[in-house]
Motif scaffolding. Structure first.
Motif, PDB file in Angstrom:
ATOM      1  N   ARG A 109       0.820  -1.220   0.000  1.00 27.56           N
ATOM      2  CA  ARG A 109       0.000   0.000   0.000  1.00 27.56           C
ATOM      3  C   ARG A 109       0.850   1.265   0.000  1.00 27.56           C
ATOM      4  O   ARG A 109       0.431   2.295  -0.528  1.00 27.56           O
ATOM      5  CB  ARG A 109      -0.940   0.022   1.214  1.00 27.56           C
ATOM      6  N   ILE A 110       2.007   1.228   0.648  1.00 27.54           N
ATOM      7  CA  ILE A 110       2.879   2.403   0.743  1.00 27.54           C
ATOM      8  C   ILE A 110       4.329   1.969   0.557  1.00 27.54           C
ATOM      9  O   ILE A 110       4.639   0.767   0.615  1.00 27.54           O
ATOM     10  CB  ILE A 110       2.741   3.133   2.100  1.00 27.54           C
ATOM     11  N   ALA A 111       5.201   2.938   0.348  1.00 24.18           N
ATOM     12  CA  ALA A 111       6.643   2.686   0.272  1.00 24.18           C
ATOM     13  C   ALA A 111       7.286   3.008   1.616  1.00 24.18           C
ATOM     14  O   ALA A 111       6.688   3.689   2.461  1.00 24.18           O
ATOM     15  CB  ALA A 111       7.259   3.546  -0.831  1.00 24.18           C
ATOM     16  N   PRO A 112       8.512   2.544   1.852  1.00 23.53           N
ATOM     17  CA  PRO A 112       9.184   2.838   3.126  1.00 23.53           C
ATOM     18  C   PRO A 112       9.350   4.329   3.388  1.00 23.53           C
ATOM     19  O   PRO A 112       9.475   4.739   4.544  1.00 23.53           O
ATOM     20  CB  PRO A 112      10.549   2.151   2.961  1.00 23.53           C
ATOM     21  N   GLN A 113       9.356   5.151   2.328  1.00 22.91           N
ATOM     22  CA  GLN A 113       9.546   6.596   2.499  1.00 22.91           C
ATOM     23  C   GLN A 113       8.270   7.316   2.922  1.00 22.91           C
ATOM     24  O   GLN A 113       8.293   8.511   3.199  1.00 22.91           O
ATOM     25  CB  GLN A 113      10.043   7.211   1.189  1.00 22.91           C
ATOM     26  N   ALA A 114       7.158   6.614   2.973  1.00 27.30           N
ATOM     27  CA  ALA A 114       5.882   7.250   3.293  1.00 27.30           C
ATOM     28  C   ALA A 114       5.803   7.636   4.765  1.00 27.30           C
ATOM     29  O   ALA A 114       6.333   6.935   5.632  1.00 27.30           O
ATOM     30  CB  ALA A 114       4.721   6.323   2.960  1.00 27.30           C
ATOM     31  N   PRO A 115       5.137   8.745   5.079  1.00 24.70           N
ATOM     32  CA  PRO A 115       4.888   9.075   6.483  1.00 24.70           C
ATOM     33  C   PRO A 115       3.841   8.113   7.072  1.00 24.70           C
ATOM     34  O   PRO A 115       3.009   7.576   6.346  1.00 24.70           O
ATOM     35  CB  PRO A 115       4.321  10.499   6.427  1.00 24.70           C
ATOM     36  N   TYR A 116       3.917   7.915   8.365  1.00 20.85           N
ATOM     37  CA  TYR A 116       2.882   7.143   9.057  1.00 20.85           C
ATOM     38  C   TYR A 116       2.703   7.757  10.433  1.00 20.85           C
ATOM     39  O   TYR A 116       3.609   7.708  11.263  1.00 20.85           O
ATOM     40  CB  TYR A 116       3.253   5.666   9.171  1.00 20.85           C
ATOM     41  N   TRP A 117       1.521   8.347  10.653  1.00 16.40           N
ATOM     42  CA  TRP A 117       1.261   9.074  11.896  1.00 16.40           C
ATOM     43  C   TRP A 117       0.293   8.311  12.787  1.00 16.40           C
ATOM     44  O   TRP A 117      -0.677   7.693  12.317  1.00 16.40           O
ATOM     45  CB  TRP A 117       0.656  10.440  11.576  1.00 16.40           C
ATOM     46  N   ALA A 118       0.511   8.377  14.100  1.00 15.03           N
ATOM     47  CA  ALA A 118      -0.444   7.815  15.062  1.00 15.03           C
ATOM     48  C   ALA A 118      -1.781   8.527  14.926  1.00 15.03           C
ATOM     49  O   ALA A 118      -1.839   9.753  14.822  1.00 15.03           O
ATOM     50  CB  ALA A 118       0.098   7.962  16.479  1.00 15.03           C
ATOM     51  N   GLU A 153      -7.618   1.877   9.498  1.00  9.20           N
ATOM     52  CA  GLU A 153      -8.667   2.893   9.400  1.00  9.20           C
ATOM     53  C   GLU A 153      -8.077   4.245   8.968  1.00  9.20           C
ATOM     54  O   GLU A 153      -7.459   4.328   7.906  1.00  9.20           O
ATOM     55  CB  GLU A 153      -9.466   2.954  10.708  1.00  9.20           C
ATOM     56  N   ASP A 154      -8.240   5.306   9.762  1.00  7.09           N
ATOM     57  CA  ASP A 154      -7.749   6.626   9.356  1.00  7.09           C
ATOM     58  C   ASP A 154      -6.247   6.640   9.119  1.00  7.09           C
ATOM     59  O   ASP A 154      -5.752   7.338   8.218  1.00  7.09           O
ATOM     60  CB  ASP A 154      -8.107   7.679  10.409  1.00  7.09           C
ATOM     61  N   GLU A 155      -5.498   5.873   9.899  1.00  6.10           N
ATOM     62  CA  GLU A 155      -4.042   5.855   9.738  1.00  6.10           C
ATOM     63  C   GLU A 155      -3.652   5.336   8.352  1.00  6.10           C
ATOM     64  O   GLU A 155      -2.745   5.864   7.707  1.00  6.10           O
ATOM     65  CB  GLU A 155      -3.407   5.000  10.826  1.00  6.10           C
ATOM     66  N   GLY A 156      -4.322   4.296   7.900  1.00  8.07           N
ATOM     67  CA  GLY A 156      -4.022   3.752   6.590  1.00  8.07           C
ATOM     68  C   GLY A 156      -4.405   4.701   5.471  1.00  8.07           C
ATOM     69  O   GLY A 156      -3.652   4.896   4.508  1.00  8.07           O
ATOM     70  N   ILE A 157      -5.576   5.320   5.604  1.00  7.32           N
ATOM     71  CA  ILE A 157      -6.047   6.248   4.585  1.00  7.32           C
ATOM     72  C   ILE A 157      -5.091   7.424   4.432  1.00  7.32           C
ATOM     73  O   ILE A 157      -4.659   7.772   3.330  1.00  7.32           O
ATOM     74  CB  ILE A 157      -7.467   6.748   4.930  1.00  7.32           C
ATOM     75  N   LEU A 158      -4.732   8.045   5.551  1.00  8.05           N
ATOM     76  CA  LEU A 158      -3.890   9.243   5.485  1.00  8.05           C
ATOM     77  C   LEU A 158      -2.450   8.918   5.114  1.00  8.05           C
ATOM     78  O   LEU A 158      -1.797   9.700   4.405  1.00  8.05           O
ATOM     79  CB  LEU A 158      -3.962   9.999   6.809  1.00  8.05           C
ATOM     80  N   SER A 159      -1.940   7.768   5.539  1.00  8.79           N
ATOM     81  CA  SER A 159      -0.594   7.385   5.140  1.00  8.79           C
ATOM     82  C   SER A 159      -0.539   7.121   3.641  1.00  8.79           C
ATOM     83  O   SER A 159       0.412   7.531   2.958  1.00  8.79           O
ATOM     84  CB  SER A 159      -0.143   6.146   5.908  1.00  8.79           C
ATOM     85  N   GLU A 160      -1.549   6.453   3.120  1.00 10.05           N
ATOM     86  CA  GLU A 160      -1.562   6.165   1.687  1.00 10.05           C
ATOM     87  C   GLU A 160      -1.679   7.446   0.868  1.00 10.05           C
ATOM     88  O   GLU A 160      -0.992   7.610  -0.149  1.00 10.05           O
ATOM     89  CB  GLU A 160      -2.700   5.198   1.367  1.00 10.05           C
ATOM     90  N   LEU A 161      -2.525   8.367   1.296  1.00  8.43           N
ATOM     91  CA  LEU A 161      -2.637   9.650   0.595  1.00  8.43           C
ATOM     92  C   LEU A 161      -1.321  10.422   0.666  1.00  8.43           C
ATOM     93  O   LEU A 161      -0.894  11.038  -0.318  1.00  8.43           O
ATOM     94  CB  LEU A 161      -3.769  10.486   1.204  1.00  8.43           C
ATOM     95  N   ALA A 162      -0.673  10.382   1.842  1.00  8.84           N
ATOM     96  CA  ALA A 162       0.595  11.096   2.002  1.00  8.84           C
ATOM     97  C   ALA A 162       1.671  10.510   1.105  1.00  8.84           C
ATOM     98  O   ALA A 162       2.500  11.248   0.549  1.00  8.84           O
ATOM     99  CB  ALA A 162       1.038  11.050   3.466  1.00  8.84           C
TER     100      ALA A 162
END
Length: 226
Positions: A109-118, A153-162
């Motif tokens: 779903r994302i690359a290692p460079q993607a942000p991931y926020w709590a 949930e929201d974490e996955g959505i926003l990380s993928e968009l980021a």
């Protein structure tokens, strides 16, 4: 500069949420920010309640330079005298986020460079919100994978968009989103109330290591932290 703190709660706020709303509202006023409690399912009606936190990127907030979305079990400590909007960073990234991000990467779903926020703390500038919003396709079905309890949930959505927006990995210190069972809560700026008892990071309901959040909140009040 105009800033707003928002929280989301679908339904009638419970006792802890009411206390959090009062606490965060007072903090917003202290630092000269607006406050808004968001209810219902304003982001996508078919998605779970936690997914609604992605509503912070909606254009309805574009009049604000910065938007801070907090969970309704977040509290500012008595010792906090800083304005969170003066600090860089979009959210926190601790050991749990490291593990979840790695799994999301292995899912493709994302690359290692993607942000991931709590998910209990998102602080996005107008530019960040618009960048993430621009990556929303007309077809929302891609978000359905996250529409299940405790599965990103929201974490996955926003990380993928980021990741799609190639947003930098901008993080703020963990003291702005410290779980209530971890050491150092007395020095934290914001605390996320959890069910695990203080000093029981690996505890469960079965072994007595968890209890209702309101009891953990009350302990922090009794200790003078909140």
């Amino acid at each position: 500069m105009t800033n707003i703190i928002i929280q989301h709660y679908n339904g009638t706020p419970d006792e802890l949420a009411k206390l959090s709303i009062d606490n965060i509202t007072a903090y917003a006023h202290k630092i000269g920010a607006d406050y808004k409690l968001v209810t219902g399912r304003p982001f996508r009606e078919h998605l779970s309640d936690p997914c609604q936190k992605a509503y912070l990127i909606d254009e309805v907030w574009d009049e604000y330079d910065n938007v801070l979305m907090l969970d309704p079990d977040m509290f500012v400590t008595k010792s906090c005298n800083e304005n969170v909007f003066d600090l860089p960073g979009c959210g926190t990234h601790g050991p749990t986020q490291v593990r979840l991000k790695e799994r999301l990467h292995h899912m493709g779903r994302i690359a290692p460079q993607a942000p991931y926020w709590a998910g209990s703390f998102y602080k996005f500038s107008r530019e960040t919100r618009q960048q993430l919003r621009a990556e929303l396709p007309a077809d929302d079905t891609w978000m359905n994978i996250y529409n299940k309890p405790y599965f990103y949930e929201d974490e996955g959505i926003l990380s993928e968009l980021a990741w799609k927006a190639r947003h930098p990995q901008w993080y703020i210190g963990l003291e702005w989103n410290l779980c209530s069972f971890l050491p150092g809560v007395a020095e934290a700026s914001m605390i996320h109330i959890r069910t695990k008892k203080p000093g029981h990071p690996n505890g469960s309901w079965e072994d007595g290591g968890k209890q209702d959040k309101i009891l953990n909140y009350q302990q922090l009040v009794d200790e003078g932290v909140l």
